[in-house]
Enzyme design. Structure first.
Site, mmCIF file in Angstrom:
data_model
loop_
_atom_site.group_PDB
_atom_site.id
_atom_site.type_symbol
_atom_site.label_atom_id
_atom_site.label_comp_id
_atom_site.label_asym_id
_atom_site.label_seq_id
_atom_site.Cartn_x
_atom_site.Cartn_y
_atom_site.Cartn_z
ATOM 1 N N LEU A 1 47.984 39.653 109.960
ATOM 2 C CA LEU A 1 47.671 39.162 108.623
ATOM 3 C C LEU A 1 48.906 38.588 107.952
ATOM 4 C CD1 LEU A 1 46.156 39.054 105.819
ATOM 5 C CD2 LEU A 1 46.889 41.427 105.510
ATOM 6 N N SER A 2 48.734 37.470 107.239
ATOM 7 C CA SER A 2 49.769 36.898 106.381
ATOM 8 C C SER A 2 51.037 36.614 107.181
ATOM 9 C CB SER A 2 50.031 37.847 105.206
ATOM 10 O OG SER A 2 50.794 37.209 104.214
ATOM 11 N N SER A 3 52.160 37.282 106.872
ATOM 12 C CA SER A 3 53.360 37.042 107.686
ATOM 13 C C SER A 3 53.097 37.482 109.120
ATOM 14 C CB SER A 3 54.578 37.785 107.116
ATOM 15 O OG SER A 3 54.611 39.138 107.488
ATOM 16 N N ALA B 1 51.191 34.601 110.586
ATOM 17 C CA ALA B 1 52.116 33.525 110.935
ATOM 18 C C ALA B 1 52.918 33.897 112.183
ATOM 19 C CB ALA B 1 53.055 33.251 109.769
#
Length: 581
Positions: free
Chosen positions: A164-166, A169
């Site tokens: 999720l999120s970072s 990425a």
């Protein structure tokens, strides 16, 4: 003669290719079926400290190719593995344990080393990434530790990563940097490579899927050809105001460009929990990418029922671990998809105190190497060597009187895969015992006007009666071990008991009673918006330049469009910060 020889030779080649599967299946060791304690792995010379975290090793057998899959799960900024990803006493975290048990997969939940970007993030936004240093280096080292350790029986062709999120990425970074390692990726609200931390809220002008794909292929370097057998899933929420929603379809498009060739866009398909999935297939008809938008979800990991429901984890919508594991396992392009054997029939016969179990099975690639018989009753049976071949018959003598039920499964001699169980309905040996009251009466889902009940089956029962506050509520005997009592008053407590019915109208004593209450009827809703929008909509009010939630008066921060909050309305006119409980 020639065609017969070719078929025989083809079968021999196939069985020889599958022989390692059988050996691997036989050697797969059952794990503890629980999350480990906190572990310490490789040191991170770039970000500082050592990689720590947890792993889940299931007790169940693997479901594909006789070896276990490995899933690397990466938390988001402001999260930790212990606090958000793994199961706790209060919730199931990201909700990976259930699918790990279902597929026999090992799950890794590491913590980001250092304190990047001031919020315990992964180093996805670095201008360079290496397979030997930084977060990418310690994560690849972690994967290798488990793949190279034979006790876990990890299949190198079944290694996946999601986050999720970072962490989302970083998932894309890992999938691009090491496509030879990761057969599938699952990106949740993650910006692509080449985007900075200042650009997460909006896709930069001129940054396209081609830009992202080129960055991805540059990370792969000499392993770029491995993209030909990788698959990717992407998911994001329609109320995500932290990471631009435009990155979702851009990430998926970038992966398709990296994969090469032409793709066909499929029709949107509903996903339980408010999701809409768009699949893309390649020129060979293989499903390569999945794009899921989740209606009403903010910046969060979609855990599904039972998961954590706070700190960027949403348990009210899509169960993404269940979806993405199904996507990975069904569409893995690196493992031959061989169908397990099937049970075609099973039965049990009684003669005095002996039980004879019969069964038959079939296999598309070989023969049935063994049948397993399980009988539950006063004298149980757990026989993993009941027979082999196309069919079997085996007698178990000196069985005590009472009710029995059971199942038969078949295991293929070539692949080592096992069939689904063929269930044997309840039957009686000797004289029937006294009819017992049902056990474990429990209340389940409740609304303002109904309460769902369940209980355990009673041996010899042909039906059941449910009693509310001492009075029977069902007009006809119930044939299942569940009942939803309707037409009730809101916010009211009721007592329940249940009895079993036998042949000839015999009724058992009533079970131990339980008490359950209906709900108030108010349905909690959660809204994510800017603090200014909350105030304008009447969910919050201004006080000295700050937005305060109506009812609870919790401080949401400055009353402007730059601060975003999620407010849950838990009662009429009453709001709290966070999602619905």
């Amino acid at each position: 003669m020639t065609s017969i020889f070719k078929r025989a030779a083809g079968t021999a080649i196939l069985l020889a290719a599958l022989a390692p599967w059988s050996a691997a299946h036989a050697q797969v060791q059952a794990g503890p079926g629980a999350w480990s304690g906190n572990q310490t792995w490789a040191s991170d010379s770039v970000n500082g400290g050592a990689l720590t975290g947890y792993y889940y090793w299931p007790a169940t057998n693997p479901t594909l190719a006789g070896k276990r899959a490995l899933v690397l799960v990466l938390h988001g900024c402001a999260q930790t593995a212990a606090g958000d990803v793994i199961d706790s006493s209060a919730d199931k975290g990201y909700n990976w344990k259930g699918v790990a048990d279902q597929y026999g997969a090992v799950i890794l939940a590491p913590n980001a080393t250092g304190n990047l970007y001031g919020s315990h993030c992964w180093d996805w936004a670095k201008s360079t990434h290496s397979r030997s240093t930084g977060h990418s280096g310690v994560l690849l080292d972690l994967v290798n530790r488990f793949v190279s350790n034979p006790q876990y029986a990890i299949d190198p062709k079944q290694v996946y990563v999601a986050g999720l999120s970072s962490g989302g990425a970083q998932t894309m970074v890992m999938g691009c940097l090491a496509p030879d390692i990761f057969a599938g990726i699952g990106i949740n609200a993650g910006p692509p490579p080449g985007v900075s931390t200042l650009q997460i809220g909006a896709v930069p002008s001129g940054y396209t899927a081609t830009t992202a794909a080129n960055n991805c292929k540059n990370l792969a370097g000499a392993n770029v050809s491995q993209f030909a057998t990788q698959i990717a899933g992407v998911i994001w929420g329609t109320n995500d105001y932290t990471v631009a929603q435009g990155y979702g379809p851009l990430d998926a498009a970038a992966m398709r460009i990296a994969y090469g060739g032409t793709f066909t866009k499929g029709a949107a398909v509903s996903v339980a929990g408010g999701g809409s999935n768009i699949p893309y297939t390649d020129a060979n008809g293989k499903l390569r990418t999945s794009e899921i938008t989740v209606s009403g979800m903010g910046h969060a990991w979609p855990a599904g029922a039972g998961g954590q429901n706070s700190n960027y984890v949403d348990a009210t919508k899509v169960n993404y671990p269940a979806f993405v594991m199904d996507f990975w396992f069904k569409n893995n392009l690196r493992v031959a998809q061989v169908a397990p054997p099937a049970m075609t029939s099973c039965s049990a016969g009684v003669s005095g105190s002996s039980i004879t179990v019969n069964g038959a099975g079939s296999s598309t690639i070989g023969t049935i190497g063994s049948y397993k018989v399980v009988l539950n009753g006063p004298t149980p049976v757990n026989d993993a060597a009941a027979g082999s071949g196309a069919s079997f018959s085996k007698t178990y003598t000196a069985r005590a009187d009472g009710y029995y039920s059971g199942s038969v499964t078949a295991t293929d001699s070539a692949s080592g895969l096992s069939s689904a169980a063929c269930n044997i309905a309840q039957f009686l040996v000797g004289s029937p015992p006294a009819l017992q009251a049902p056990a474990n009466l429990a209340a389940g889902a409740r609304t303002a006007s109904s309460i769902a009940l369940t209980w355990n089956a009673s041996n010899g029962a042909v039906g059941y009666n449910v009693y509310r506050n001492g009075s029977k509520v069902n007009a006809a005997a119930l044939t299942s071990t569940g009942y939803t009592d309707g037409g009730l008053a809101a916010s009211t407590s009721y007592s329940y008991q249940v009895s079993a019915l036998g042949n000839g109208g015999v009724e058992s004593a009533r079970s131990a009673g339980i008490t359950a209450s209906t709900t108030s009827g108010f349905v909690c809703t959660a809204t994510t918006a800017s603090n200014y929008a909350h105030v304008q909509a009447g969910r919050a009010h201004n006080s000295g330049g700050y937005a305060l939630a109506n009812g609870s008066n919790q401080n949401m921060g400055l009353n402007n469009t730059f601060y975003t909050a999620t407010l849950a309305q838990t009662a009429a006119g009453y709001y709290v910060i966070g999602n619905c409980p």
